[in-house]
Design a protein around this motif. Sequence first.
Motif, PDB file in Angstrom:
ATOM      1  N   ALA A  18      -5.770  -3.270   4.499  1.00 46.49           N
ATOM      2  CA  ALA A  18      -5.830  -3.559   3.061  1.00 46.49           C
ATOM      3  C   ALA A  18      -4.432  -3.749   2.494  1.00 46.49           C
ATOM      4  CB  ALA A  18      -6.551  -2.425   2.337  1.00 46.49           C
ATOM      5  N   SER A  19      -3.477  -2.937   2.966  1.00 42.13           N
ATOM      6  CA  SER A  19      -2.097  -3.054   2.501  1.00 42.13           C
ATOM      7  C   SER A  19      -1.510  -4.405   2.875  1.00 42.13           C
ATOM      8  CB  SER A  19      -1.252  -1.932   3.104  1.00 42.13           C
ATOM      9  OG  SER A  19       0.115  -2.091   2.787  1.00 42.13           O
ATOM     10  N   VAL A  20      -1.786  -4.869   4.095  1.00 47.86           N
ATOM     11  CA  VAL A  20      -1.256  -6.157   4.536  1.00 47.86           C
ATOM     12  C   VAL A  20      -1.895  -7.303   3.760  1.00 47.86           C
ATOM     13  CG1 VAL A  20      -1.099  -7.751   6.486  1.00 47.86           C
ATOM     14  CG2 VAL A  20      -0.598  -5.315   6.813  1.00 47.86           C
ATOM     15  N   ARG A  21      -3.198  -7.206   3.494  1.00 49.55           N
ATOM     16  CA  ARG A  21      -3.860  -8.251   2.704  1.00 49.55           C
ATOM     17  C   ARG A  21      -3.243  -8.348   1.322  1.00 49.55           C
ATOM     18  NH1 ARG A  21      -8.647  -6.282   5.192  1.00 49.55           N
ATOM     19  NH2 ARG A  21      -9.132  -5.029   3.339  1.00 49.55           N
ATOM     20  N   LEU A  22      -3.047  -7.200   0.695  1.00 52.41           N
ATOM     21  CA  LEU A  22      -2.420  -7.192  -0.625  1.00 52.41           C
ATOM     22  C   LEU A  22      -0.982  -7.700  -0.524  1.00 52.41           C
ATOM     23  CD1 LEU A  22      -2.323  -6.424  -3.629  1.00 52.41           C
ATOM     24  CD2 LEU A  22      -1.694  -4.094  -2.929  1.00 52.41           C
ATOM     25  N   GLY A  23      -0.277  -7.270   0.513  1.00 53.31           N
ATOM     26  CA  GLY A  23       1.105  -7.702   0.680  1.00 53.31           C
ATOM     27  C   GLY A  23       1.227  -9.195   0.873  1.00 53.31           C
ATOM     28  N   GLN A  82       6.081 -11.051   5.367  1.00 50.98           N
ATOM     29  CA  GLN A  82       6.622 -10.571   4.097  1.00 50.98           C
ATOM     30  C   GLN A  82       5.765  -9.450   3.525  1.00 50.98           C
ATOM     31  OE1 GLN A  82       6.821 -14.749   2.449  1.00 50.98           O
ATOM     32  NE2 GLN A  82       8.640 -13.903   1.460  1.00 50.98           N
ATOM     33  N   GLY A  83       4.459  -9.584   3.699  1.00 52.11           N
ATOM     34  CA  GLY A  83       3.543  -8.609   3.117  1.00 52.11           C
ATOM     35  C   GLY A  83       3.641  -7.210   3.670  1.00 52.11           C
ATOM     36  N   HIS A  84       4.384  -7.030   4.757  1.00 46.75           N
ATOM     37  CA  HIS A  84       4.551  -5.699   5.333  1.00 46.75           C
ATOM     38  C   HIS A  84       5.645  -4.880   4.645  1.00 46.75           C
ATOM     39  CE1 HIS A  84       2.144  -7.358   8.610  1.00 46.75           C
ATOM     40  NE2 HIS A  84       1.984  -6.123   9.046  1.00 46.75           N
ATOM     41  N   THR A  87       7.629  -3.992  -2.342  1.00 45.74           N
ATOM     42  CA  THR A  87       8.050  -4.904  -3.397  1.00 45.74           C
ATOM     43  C   THR A  87       9.396  -4.440  -3.955  1.00 45.74           C
ATOM     44  OG1 THR A  87       6.940  -3.650  -5.143  1.00 45.74           O
ATOM     45  CG2 THR A  87       5.650  -5.366  -4.044  1.00 45.74           C
ATOM     46  N   THR A  88      10.113  -5.359  -4.550  1.00 48.49           N
ATOM     47  CA  THR A  88      11.413  -5.007  -5.126  1.00 48.49           C
ATOM     48  C   THR A  88      11.260  -3.983  -6.242  1.00 48.49           C
ATOM     49  OG1 THR A  88      11.223  -6.961  -6.548  1.00 48.49           O
ATOM     50  CG2 THR A  88      12.489  -7.193  -4.516  1.00 48.49           C
ATOM     51  N   SER A  89      10.163  -4.064  -6.998  1.00 51.20           N
ATOM     52  CA  SER A  89       9.963  -3.101  -8.094  1.00 51.20           C
ATOM     53  C   SER A  89       9.712  -1.694  -7.549  1.00 51.20           C
ATOM     54  CB  SER A  89       8.800  -3.540  -8.982  1.00 51.20           C
ATOM     55  OG  SER A  89       7.597  -3.654  -8.241  1.00 51.20           O
TER      56      SER A  89
END
Length: 289
Positions: A18-23, A82-84, A87-89
């Motif tokens: 799920a984290s990778v999909r969101l990423g 990139q999704g792994h 985020t910069t924020s």
Amino acid sequence: MSVRASLPRPVKIAGRRASVRLGTATAERRQLPSFIMVGAQRCGTTSLFRALMSHPLIHSANYHKGVNYFDVNYDRPFSWYQGHFPTTSVLRRRVKGTDGDPVTFEASGYYLFHPCAPERIAHHLPDVKIVAMLRDPVERAYSAWKHELARGYETEPFEDALDLEDQRLEGVVERMEADPDVQSFSHRHHAYVRRGHYAEQLQRMQRYLPAEQFHVVDSESFFTEPESTYGALLDFLGMPAAMPEKFDRWNGRPSSPMPEETRSRLRAHFADHDEALAAMIGRTPAWLT
């Protein structure tokens, strides 16, 4: 133990997916790595990884020590890679109150040896710094064999596995270079001697990335003189000094010693390769001193 570590394995796997999909969907917001640890396998990279993770400004890929994008997952889009990463924020929140800018990294032990990984890394990350952790190739070969044996990927005694290596890997590199979809089980798991040809692997990487972007860490120096060895790495990375509370050794595999006849055989084989490495890095590798 952290909450994440205590979760059942299926739950952790589902969470990672799920984290990778969101990423992947938010790839443009994510901070790509400033440096990559490219190996070598069984050289202490997990111990160095954990030391780096203790630094307040250094952050790994989410859920993973290594993403293995540039070797076995290159059929996926770059947005998947990139999704792994955070985020910069999120990174800004993590380092709030700390002097300096956050960086990300990953550590994939197959990148150094994979014949296609250097060109792929240079294509996507031309400014990335490369950290290679190297160990006495004789000891590395034996440790790798023990590792693959324990995982069920090897069934032969060590001496027989050494004798079989040429046969197992015959023509494999040429096929991998000719077809980016080719993957080889033996190339990844049975290259006990070839993975110790460090100068060849570094030279291949430096066809695509300049030498000043490389830093070699000797495993022996890291474990005997961790503060100075780790400090030199932080200097190379341009990071402020911040030492871990302690330097631990991870993923060791105790066993019976290597037969001296086999050790002598391997030491003779690696002599020219060690000499080439010394000329390349401008110093004698720690395992020879």
